[in-house]
Design an enzyme around this catalytic site. Structure first.
Site, PDB file in Angstrom:
ATOM      1  N   GLY A  63      50.351 -78.126  37.876  1.00 14.28           N
ATOM      2  CA  GLY A  63      49.136 -77.408  38.234  1.00 14.28           C
ATOM      3  C   GLY A  63      48.266 -77.077  37.038  1.00 14.28           C
ATOM      4  O   GLY A  63      48.024 -77.896  36.158  1.00 14.28           O
ATOM      5  N   CYS A  64      47.800 -75.823  36.998  1.00 10.58           N
ATOM      6  CA  CYS A  64      46.845 -75.395  35.980  1.00 10.58           C
ATOM      7  C   CYS A  64      47.411 -75.410  34.564  1.00 10.58           C
ATOM      8  O   CYS A  64      46.654 -75.490  33.597  1.00 10.58           O
ATOM      9  CB  CYS A  64      46.345 -73.990  36.305  1.00 10.58           C
ATOM     10  SG  CYS A  64      45.346 -73.898  37.814  1.00 10.58           S
ATOM     11  N   VAL A  65      48.709 -75.319  34.427  1.00 16.20           N
ATOM     12  CA  VAL A  65      49.310 -75.293  33.092  1.00 16.20           C
ATOM     13  C   VAL A  65      49.476 -76.690  32.505  1.00 16.20           C
ATOM     14  O   VAL A  65      49.799 -76.852  31.327  1.00 16.20           O
ATOM     15  CB  VAL A  65      50.678 -74.559  33.133  1.00 16.20           C
ATOM     16  CG1 VAL A  65      51.758 -75.436  33.751  1.00 16.20           C
ATOM     17  CG2 VAL A  65      51.102 -74.108  31.743  1.00 16.20           C
ATOM     18  N   ALA A  66      49.214 -77.719  33.295  1.00 13.82           N
ATOM     19  CA  ALA A  66      49.512 -79.090  32.880  1.00 13.82           C
ATOM     20  C   ALA A  66      48.723 -79.537  31.659  1.00 13.82           C
ATOM     21  O   ALA A  66      49.225 -80.311  30.838  1.00 13.82           O
ATOM     22  CB  ALA A  66      49.270 -80.053  34.044  1.00 13.82           C
TER      23      ALA A  66
END
Length: 349
Positions: free
Chosen positions: A137-140
């Site tokens: 998700g956003c941390v990728a």
């Protein structure tokens, strides 16, 4: 130490303001008992406008997961190649110099990975290492940076290309009437970025000194997808809003180990824009002046939460603002798991 070079950012053609999104939801769900509350919450996101890969009226008629997947792959192939070529040029390299290609995306699915398309379309070496990241998700984006840094540290020739691609609008579920579905529909935007991590010291940018990862136990329910016949349904637990207090000590520890100073003493920050509350919590927990995260807030306001692309948008804004040579900084992003990825380093002008 490896250096993150100036990213390339691309946004789709269609744009929607937050007021237009509110009008759309009110028209679509005019009898919803909590629409007034949803409207207030959407207005509180601090998002002013976002970009969409399709017009909102077209997205409001769900034509099925198959059609949306076709749109995803078509635009992914087209936009990723454009962004990648510009990023390689920004880094002062050629396609023959790239030894690794990482792709991050949580808003669609392709097999073979988009990494295969990029190797073919850009004419990269047949020995190019591939790293597709699909479920962080956003941390990728930050995770890809840290893994590219690991790879670059093995050899001064191990230059890595990172492409992040998010079409969150293709996950829009117009008939989902849950409150969090309304909020996510008005929070996330579409964007594509590409960035090169040079494995040598021959380019300006963010030179990484140290990286870190943190996983918060028993928090899998914080951020997740429910996968249904109609596609991905995003769900968000309100507990995620209080997660930064658990991550902040790890951020402080990484920073102090590297620079012998607290985060508040750094010169710049490249923070993921999870939303207004996440940025507020970073300011509170790290004892920062509110203006220190202005570039992340600007990204949120002008493009919404663009998931794994965010850190590259904020990084590009750092290039545009021009930190002084030797300025200390931190990059951090947060996502499903609950997971945090961090990197600290100095600016090379």
């Amino acid at each position: 130490m490896s250096t993150l070079c100036k990213p390339s950012l691309l946004f789709p053609h269609y744009k929607i303001t937050q007021q237009q999104m509110i009008d759309h939801l009110e028209q679509l769900h005019d009898d919803h008992p909590r629409m007034a509350l949803a409207k207030r919450m959407i207005q509180n996101t601090q998002v002013n406008e976002r970009y969409l890969v399709l017009p909102i009226d077209e997205l409001a008629v769900h034509t099925g997961f198959t059609h949306r997947s076709i749109v995803y792959e078509r635009e992914a192939r087209r936009m990723s190649s454009i962004a990648a070529r510009q990023a390689i040029e920004n880094a002062g390299l050629t396609t023959d110099d790239i030894r690794m290609v990482a792709v991050t995306s949580c808003t669609g699915f392709m097999m073979p990975s988009l990494t295969a398309h990029l190797i073919n379309d850009l004419g990269l070496r047949t020995s190019t290492v591939q790293l597709p990241i699909a479920q962080l998700g956003c941390v990728a984006g930050a995770a890809a940076i840290n893994r590219a840094n690991d790879f670059a540290s093995l050899s001064p020739d191990n230059h890595a290309l990172i492409v992040s691609l998010e079409f969150s609008s293709l996950c829009y579920q117009p008939q989902d009437t849950k409150l969090h579905a309304f909020i996510s529909a008005a929070l996330f935007g579409d964007a594509v970025s590409a960035c090169v991590m040079r494995a040598d010291d021959k380019a300006p940018g963010f030179k990484i000194a140290k990286t870190g990862s943190y996983f918060l136990p028993d928090s899998e329910h914080y951020i997740k997808y429910d996968v249904k016949d109609s596609g991905f349904h995003f769900t968000l637990d309100k507990a995620v809003m209080n997660s930064i207090k658990d991550v902040a000590p790890m951020m402080e520890e990484l920073n102090f180990e590297t620079f012998n100073q607290h985060c508040a003493q750094n010169d710049f920050f490249i923070f993921h824009t999870g939303g207004r509350k996440i940025l507020d919590e970073l300011v509170l927990q790290l004892d920062l002046e509110p203006g220190r995260v202005a570039q992340s807030r600007d990204s949120l306001s002008e493009a919404g939460n663009i998931a794994s692309v965010v850190v590259f948008d904020v990084l590009k804004r750092q290039f545009d603002s021009g930190p002084a040579n030797g300025a200390t900084g931190m990059l951090a992003a947060f996502g499903p798991g609950f997971t945090a990825e961090m990197a600290v380093g100095k600016w090379v002008a």
